[in-house]
Design a protein around this motif. Structure first.
Motif, PDB file in Angstrom:
ATOM      1  N   LEU A 255      20.452  34.746   3.550  1.00  0.00           N
ATOM      2  CA  LEU A 255      19.165  34.641   4.237  1.00  0.00           C
ATOM      3  C   LEU A 255      17.989  34.909   3.322  1.00  0.00           C
ATOM      4  CD1 LEU A 255      20.102  36.492   7.567  1.00  0.00           C
ATOM      5  CD2 LEU A 255      20.147  34.039   7.088  1.00  0.00           C
ATOM      6  N   ALA A 256      18.224  34.926   2.014  1.00  0.00           N
ATOM      7  CA  ALA A 256      17.143  35.201   1.056  1.00  0.00           C
ATOM      8  C   ALA A 256      15.973  34.229   1.189  1.00  0.00           C
ATOM      9  CB  ALA A 256      17.692  35.188  -0.366  1.00  0.00           C
ATOM     10  N   PRO A 257      16.217  32.922   1.478  1.00  0.00           N
ATOM     11  CA  PRO A 257      15.066  32.013   1.624  1.00  0.00           C
ATOM     12  C   PRO A 257      14.105  32.410   2.739  1.00  0.00           C
ATOM     13  CG  PRO A 257      17.077  30.751   1.290  1.00  0.00           C
ATOM     14  CD  PRO A 257      17.489  32.180   1.476  1.00  0.00           C
ATOM     15  N   LEU A 258      14.528  33.268   3.677  1.00  0.00           N
ATOM     16  CA  LEU A 258      13.644  33.694   4.751  1.00  0.00           C
ATOM     17  C   LEU A 258      12.717  34.822   4.338  1.00  0.00           C
ATOM     18  CD1 LEU A 258      16.171  33.675   7.745  1.00  0.00           C
ATOM     19  CD2 LEU A 258      14.432  31.977   7.225  1.00  0.00           C
ATOM     20  N   GLY A 259      12.871  35.313   3.095  1.00  0.00           N
ATOM     21  CA  GLY A 259      11.982  36.367   2.611  1.00  0.00           C
ATOM     22  C   GLY A 259      12.172  37.670   3.364  1.00  0.00           C
TER      23      GLY A 259
ATOM     24  N   VAL B 140      18.533  24.747  -4.823  1.00  0.00           N
ATOM     25  CA  VAL B 140      17.248  24.051  -4.919  1.00  0.00           C
ATOM     26  C   VAL B 140      16.488  24.117  -3.593  1.00  0.00           C
ATOM     27  CG1 VAL B 140      16.155  21.818  -5.290  1.00  0.00           C
ATOM     28  CG2 VAL B 140      18.048  22.535  -6.753  1.00  0.00           C
ATOM     29  N   ILE B 141      17.165  23.757  -2.509  1.00  0.00           N
ATOM     30  CA  ILE B 141      16.490  23.752  -1.208  1.00  0.00           C
ATOM     31  C   ILE B 141      16.170  25.177  -0.770  1.00  0.00           C
ATOM     32  CG2 ILE B 141      16.750  23.131   1.231  1.00  0.00           C
ATOM     33  CD1 ILE B 141      18.411  20.764   0.362  1.00  0.00           C
ATOM     34  N   GLY B 142      17.035  26.137  -1.123  1.00  0.00           N
ATOM     35  CA  GLY B 142      16.746  27.532  -0.810  1.00  0.00           C
ATOM     36  C   GLY B 142      15.472  28.010  -1.486  1.00  0.00           C
ATOM     37  N   GLY B 143      15.282  27.596  -2.744  1.00  0.00           N
ATOM     38  CA  GLY B 143      14.046  27.948  -3.444  1.00  0.00           C
ATOM     39  C   GLY B 143      12.823  27.314  -2.804  1.00  0.00           C
ATOM     40  N   MET B 144      12.957  26.062  -2.392  1.00  0.00           N
ATOM     41  CA  MET B 144      11.834  25.387  -1.738  1.00  0.00           C
ATOM     42  C   MET B 144      11.520  26.036  -0.391  1.00  0.00           C
ATOM     43  SD  MET B 144      13.006  21.460  -2.581  1.00  0.00           S
ATOM     44  CE  MET B 144      11.736  20.740  -1.559  1.00  0.00           C
ATOM     45  N   PHE B 145      12.566  26.448   0.330  1.00  0.00           N
ATOM     46  CA  PHE B 145      12.351  27.084   1.619  1.00  0.00           C
ATOM     47  C   PHE B 145      11.692  28.454   1.449  1.00  0.00           C
ATOM     48  CE2 PHE B 145      13.488  29.042   5.696  1.00  0.00           C
ATOM     49  CZ  PHE B 145      13.259  27.994   6.567  1.00  0.00           C
ATOM     50  N   SER B 146      12.051  29.158   0.377  1.00  0.00           N
ATOM     51  CA  SER B 146      11.409  30.452   0.092  1.00  0.00           C
ATOM     52  C   SER B 146       9.923  30.267  -0.171  1.00  0.00           C
ATOM     53  CB  SER B 146      12.088  31.110  -1.107  1.00  0.00           C
ATOM     54  OG  SER B 146      13.436  31.387  -0.845  1.00  0.00           O
ATOM     55  N   TYR B 147       9.586  29.217  -0.909  1.00  0.00           N
ATOM     56  CA  TYR B 147       8.175  28.923  -1.176  1.00  0.00           C
ATOM     57  C   TYR B 147       7.451  28.589   0.124  1.00  0.00           C
ATOM     58  CZ  TYR B 147       4.020  26.526  -2.889  1.00  0.00           C
ATOM     59  OH  TYR B 147       2.721  26.133  -3.115  1.00  0.00           O
ATOM     60  N   PHE B 148       8.123  27.839   1.004  1.00  0.00           N
ATOM     61  CA  PHE B 148       7.531  27.513   2.298  1.00  0.00           C
ATOM     62  C   PHE B 148       7.306  28.780   3.124  1.00  0.00           C
ATOM     63  CE2 PHE B 148       8.478  26.768   6.829  1.00  0.00           C
ATOM     64  CZ  PHE B 148       7.380  25.993   7.169  1.00  0.00           C
ATOM     65  N   MET B 149       8.269  29.702   3.072  1.00  0.00           N
ATOM     66  CA  MET B 149       8.135  30.948   3.819  1.00  0.00           C
ATOM     67  C   MET B 149       6.958  31.769   3.311  1.00  0.00           C
ATOM     68  SD  MET B 149      10.193  31.561   6.335  1.00  0.00           S
ATOM     69  CE  MET B 149       9.968  33.329   6.374  1.00  0.00           C
ATOM     70  N   ALA B 150       6.773  31.771   1.985  1.00  0.00           N
ATOM     71  CA  ALA B 150       5.681  32.565   1.407  1.00  0.00           C
ATOM     72  C   ALA B 150       4.317  32.020   1.798  1.00  0.00           C
ATOM     73  CB  ALA B 150       5.819  32.593  -0.111  1.00  0.00           C
TER      74      ALA B 150
END
Length: 455
Positions: free
Chosen positions: A92-96, A246-256
């Motif tokens: 769940l790391a992409p959720l910040g 890759v998508i996890g990193g993009m989702f993390s950026y979206f969350m931020a």
């Protein structure tokens, strides 16, 4: 290439104008990759993958806490249960910060779940919820692998037991072993040397990627109700693992940068984003499964559609070729064909080959041998099976299923049908399956089934 052609026709001409076997390797590989991307895009845009991922979101939310409770109980017996929370944090790391909050809530639910308090009915419901999740995953994977048959109860029990109990133990044991190796004095001494230290650091960076890829490969091999080649599962898992990172990193950026979403939905935003991430996670897993499938069954990349629809004439042609090839091997004393071998040799999708083999089996012309990989042999002496009787079985095999089977119509239509039947009988001249097998000098090509565009 005509530049006035529509885009779809240009793609067809570029990808399917020639067979891969006729191309040099440097040209065949990009063409195969283009066909693979086309197939994945088609499966995504036509809803084959997205709808399956959506259905898994609901089942996952319903069964997540019971599944983790069962896994936690098993891991506790092996002393590796403390690694469950760090794994959830990574998933769940992409959720910040929302991922940390959701992980804490899930672990709290798992800790508060007491099997003794649940009672027999509650325990049965807990186990049923977990089993239903794995069963739903199997159904989705079977759909991806074009498998229509379900496992027996005993097979489900053993497979589900390995997925639910053995899988987490092996995974977390491997994680714990890698962590303990890092603290070993001998390993520390080796790491102190410059080249080995750099290699160890690189492996540490690749560790999460390799672990998630290993988990995906485990699902691809054990969950579908078919034999999955390890190399195909690894190929799909490595690509799916890369997509995860890759998508996890993009989702993390979206969350931020999703402060506006937080302002609109307030505390519900975390739940919404959690469901979106579960959907993306399942979609990544299913894309990897599709890649593994197309890697193992390249014959499905010969056609533009997901499934090959055969005409009546092509069904008859395929049935005769299949029966002839089975009889040819039987007469020569060679090992019998499996459906997968026949499909790959003939270059037709496995589902079409299996359906025609099933028709010949139901009609009593072929029998299926027992074993992990069933093969096909003639049901009786090949000189006692007429080609005409096989054609009759193929021509009317759907009549009983549809309920439209009836007597021969009167009048002109009946006369035409009788004439066609008599003409076929006269043309074959009493030809038997043995005669057909002897007339086949080798495996047939895939030309009759997969027509390539001209020009």
């Amino acid at each position: 290439m005509n530049h006035a052609m529509p885009v779809s026709e240009r793609i067809d001409a570029l990808l399917w104008s020639r067979r891969l076997e006729e191309m040099p390797r440097w040209q065949a590989l990009p063409t195969w990759l283009g066909r693979l991307i086309y197939a994945l895009t088609r499966d995504l845009t036509q809803g084959y993958l997205s709808l399956q991922a959506m259905s898994l979101v609901y089942t996952t939310i319903l069964a997540l806490v019971p599944l983790l409770a069962v896994t936690f109980s098993v891991l506790k017996g092996f002393g590796v249960h403390n690694q469950l929370e760090p794994l959830l944090l990574k998933v769940l790391a992409p959720l910040g910060e929302g991922g940390v909050e959701i992980t804490a809530q899930i672990i709290s639910f798992v800790d508060n779940m007491r099997v003794g308090v649940l009672g027999s009915v509650g325990l049965a419901l807990l186990i049923y919820t977990v089993i239903s999740l794995v069963q739903k995953i199997e159904q989705v994977f079977n759909f991806t692998w074009r498998v229509s048959t379900q496992r027996s109860f005993s097979q489900r029990f053993s497979k589900y037991l390995s997925v639910i109990l053995v899988g987490p133990v092996l995974f977390f044991s491997a994680v714990g072993l890698s962590a303990s190796l890092g603290g070993n004095p001998l390993v520390q001494a080796v790491i102190a040397a410059k080249p080995f230290g750099e290699v160890w650091h690189a492996l540490g960076q690749l560790g999460p990627y390799l672990m998630i890829s290993l988990t995906f490969a485990f699902f691809y091999v054990f969950v579908p109700n078919t034999r999955v080649h390890v190399i195909s599962a690894v190929v799909g898992a490595l690509i799916a693992g890369l997509l995860w990172e890759v998508i996890g990193g993009m989702f993390s950026y979206f969350m931020a940068s999703s402060t506006r979403l937080m302002a609109v939905y307030s505390s519900l935003a975390i739940l919404i984003l959690f469901m979106i991430w579960i959907y993306i996670a399942w979609l990544i897993l299913l894309v990897g499964a599709s890649i593994a499938f197309y890697h193992q069954h390249p014959e499905y990349l010969r056609i533009r559609s997901r499934d090959l629809q055969l005409s009546n004439r092509q069904r008859e042609r395929l049935a005769l070729i299949l029966a002839g090839q089975v009889a040819r091997r039987y007469e020569s004393g060679e090992p019998p064909w499996s459906s997968e071998e026949l499909a790959q040799t003939l270059g037709v999708p496995k589902t079409n080959a299996e359906r025609m083999l099933g028709v010949l089996e139901d009609a009593g012309f072929l029998i299926r041998t027992a074993g992990d990989v069933p093969t096909f042999v003639p049901a009786r002496s090949t000189d006692g099976i007429s080609v005409k009787s096989m054609l009759d079985a193929v021509r009317c095999f759907e009549e009983r299923e549809s309920g439209c089977r009836g007597t021969l119509p009167d009048g002109e239509i009946g006369r035409i049908e009788t004439g066609i039947d008599q003409a076929i009988d006269a043309a074959l001249g009493g030809m038997t399956l043995r005669d057909l097998a002897r007339a086949l000098d080798g495996p047939a090509s895939s030309g009759p089934f997969v027509e390539l565009p001209r020009g």
